[in-house]
Design an enzyme around this catalytic site. Structure first.
Site, PDB file in Angstrom:
ATOM      1  N   LYS A   1     -26.428  23.179 -19.603  1.00  0.00           N
ATOM      2  CA  LYS A   1     -27.831  22.772 -19.481  1.00  0.00           C
ATOM      3  C   LYS A   1     -28.544  22.732 -20.837  1.00  0.00           C
ATOM      4  O   LYS A   1     -29.562  22.057 -20.981  1.00  0.00           O
ATOM      5  CB  LYS A   1     -28.560  23.681 -18.507  1.00  0.00           C
ATOM      6  CG  LYS A   1     -28.074  23.459 -17.073  1.00  0.00           C
ATOM      7  CD  LYS A   1     -28.935  24.136 -16.049  1.00  0.00           C
ATOM      8  CE  LYS A   1     -28.555  23.705 -14.637  1.00  0.00           C
ATOM      9  NZ  LYS A   1     -27.183  24.096 -14.252  1.00  0.00           N
TER      10      LYS A   1
HETATM   11  C1  LIG Z   1     -26.312  23.450 -13.348  1.00  0.00           C
HETATM   12  C2  LIG Z   1     -24.851  23.797 -13.396  1.00  0.00           C
HETATM   13  C3  LIG Z   1     -23.885  23.024 -12.712  1.00  0.00           C
HETATM   14  C4  LIG Z   1     -24.255  21.841 -11.822  1.00  0.00           C
HETATM   15  O1  LIG Z   1     -24.749  20.734 -12.531  1.00  0.00           O
HETATM   16  P1  LIG Z   1     -25.558  19.563 -11.775  1.00  0.00           P
HETATM   17  O2  LIG Z   1     -26.049  18.673 -12.843  1.00  0.00           O
HETATM   18  O3  LIG Z   1     -26.674  20.263 -11.040  1.00  0.00           O
HETATM   19  O4  LIG Z   1     -24.610  18.899 -10.838  1.00  0.00           O
HETATM   20  C5  LIG Z   1     -22.555  23.364 -12.855  1.00  0.00           C
HETATM   21  N1  LIG Z   1     -22.171  24.424 -13.591  1.00  0.00           N
HETATM   22  C6  LIG Z   1     -23.067  25.204 -14.259  1.00  0.00           C
HETATM   23  C7  LIG Z   1     -22.577  26.360 -15.038  1.00  0.00           C
HETATM   24  C8  LIG Z   1     -24.433  24.912 -14.196  1.00  0.00           C
HETATM   25  O5  LIG Z   1     -25.310  25.694 -14.851  1.00  0.00           O
END
Ligand SMILES: *Cc1c(COP(=O)(O)O)cnc(C)c1O
Length: 468
Positions: free
Chosen positions: A112
């Site tokens: 993120k």
């Molecule tokens: C947010 C997140 C996801 C999922 O990603 P999306 O874009 O919501 O599909 C997967 N793994 C981790 C570690 C995350 O923080």
């Protein structure tokens, strides 16, 4: 470039307005009116660029007149200077034709950061130009909150309030938020669960009269277009390193809200030679059921070992539906009129989805086994989210000769030290060390406000904080 709503009735917006708006007024999500594309020759010419310059080439066509080239380069440069690996998104080989794309070298150890480091810099720049100061408010069950705080902590024109459920996030996740000692960062530990936090944020956006004059709320959740856009870049980056545009490859993506994998779909639409994208889900498998059985019906939330993928409905899926229904906003609005009801795609839409997407569901027991197996076969330690992606990739590839011969890139969305409990179930390792910049996380001072699940008390706290 203009951006339009997936439900077809909201006014179109410029790039800057799209980024500073959440949902469209008709309840839809904003998408570009038309997608920029790159020819094979243009993609070939990108080989060897560093991450920042590649990001500039991919993002520039979206921003139109709203940012000069120098402004955009500055934003990108500041966003990715916080990453601890020079390559920003390095690739590691784990098997014949199988690579892990490490997306956890940012400040909070999860992918993120790619979106939120960029978004924080972008917001700050746009707001400075407009002479505006805004309030970012969000709810988190873990990863998003810390990434948003890290993205906004140095921004002059933003105050940020993040609500988390008191005593219901892991200690690493809480400390990543509460040990940030910037004057514009406020953590609220709400005496309630994650839903209560989300409801509190929703209610605050609906009635913002509690804010001091001249302030408004801005969202940083995963539907923000700038977050999606920033994520397109690493698909190009990985594919170029593995031989694109000459070679075609596949990606496997641990999926929750469908933001990350939707960025992969956009990369494919923009000309990157991607054959298939694998939607990897945990027990919260609405997308897997949709692709495999045309069953898109919400089921109760299951708490898994991969908590960042625990969702009932994936918000960004609507953006794909818009394309699957030939960009007919009225058709999308009708399909989604009742979000709690089961949804079935028509045959043409489903067939188009299956041309691009494969899917797979992996439960907790298998997640733990995969962490162990990959460590034993390749001495590589996976976090539980990434393990789901690797397992999904392997199951899908085994199904086809072509699939086995093409490179498969598994997106690694988090560092294993962020989820020590799941890893400990798989392997009798000593404590997994946190990376150097976080070694003292457990000694740092914390700052947060514990508040009851009461809207007026939350608003009073925010209003007071904003005027002092
Ligand atoms: C947010 C997140 C996801 C999922 O990603 P999306 O874009 O919501 O599909 C997967 N793994 C981790 C570690 C995350 O923080």
């Amino acid at each position: 470039m203009k951006f339009i709503s997936t439900r077809g009735r909201a006014p179109s917006l410029s790039f800057a307005d799209t980024v500073l708006t959440g949902l469209a007024t008709d309840g839809g999500l904003y998408v570009p009116e038309s997608l920029p594309t790159f020819s094979r020759a243009e993609i070939a010419a990108m080989a060897g660029l560093d991450y920042e310059e590649l990001a500039f080439r991919i993002i520039q066509p979206f921003v139109g007149e709203d940012l000069s080239d120098d402004e955009l380069r500055g934003i990108i440069g500041r966003a990715y200077s916080t990453f601890r690996h020079r390559a920003v998104a390095p690739l590691v080989q784990t098997d014949t034709n199988e690579w892990i794309l490490e997306l956890f070298h940012g400040p909070t150890l999860a992918f993120k950061d790619f979106a939120l480091q960029f978004l924080g810099q972008l917001f700050d720049h746009l707001l400075k130009k407009r002479g505006e100061r805004v309030v970012v408010m969000g709810a988190t069950s873990g990863d998003t909150g810390s990434a948003a705080i890290e993205g906004c902590r140095h921004c002059d024109n933003i105050d940020i309030f993040i609500l988390h459920p008191h005593k219901r996030v892991s200690e690493v996740q809480r400390r990543q938020m509460t040990t940030v000692m910037s004057d514009n960062v406020f953590n609220i530990a709400l005496e309630g669960n994650f839903d209560d936090c989300q409801n509190m944020v929703k209610a605050s956006f609906a009635d913002q009269s509690f804010l001091p004059d001249g302030r408004r709320l801005v969202a940083v959740n995963s539907i923000n277009w700038a977050r999606i856009m920033a994520q397109i870049v690493y698909y190009f980056y990985a594919a170029l390193r593995l031989g694109a545009p000459e070679k075609t490859m596949n990606f496997s993506v641990p999926t929750g809200n469908f933001g990350d994998i939707y960025a992969g779909y956009l990369a494919r639409q923009m000309g990157l030679p991607i054959d298939q994208l694998v939607i990897a889900t945990n027990a919260n498998d609405i997308l897997h059921r949709c692709i495999s059985d045309n069953d898109h019906s919400p089921r109760p939330l299951v708490h898994s070992l991969s908590p960042s993928m625990d969702i009932m409905v994936s918000s960004n899926f609507e953006r794909l539906l818009f394309d699957l229904y030939d960009r007919d906003g009225a058709a999308v609005a009708e399909l989604l009129a009742d979000r709690s009801a089961p949804m079935h795609l028509d045959e043409g839409a489903l067939a188009r989805a299956r041309e691009v997407f494969a899917s797979c569901r992996v439960d907790d027991r298998r997640t733990v086994e995969v962490i162990r197996e990959v460590f034993e076969s390749s001495e590589y330690l996976l976090d539980p989210h990434t393990a789901i992606g690797v397992e999904a990739a392997r199951r899908v590839r085994l199904g086809s000769q072509e699939g086995r011969e093409q490179p498969m890139v598994c997106l690694s969305t988090a560092h294993p030290a962020k989820f020590p409990d799941a890893v400990a179930r798989a392997l009798p390792l000593e404590k997994i060390p946190l990376p150097a910049h976080m070694q003292d996380l457990f000694e740092r001072a914390e700052r947060m406000k514990v508040l009851p699940n009461d809207l007026s008390q939350v608003h009073e706290f925010m209003a007071t904080a904003l005027v002092t």
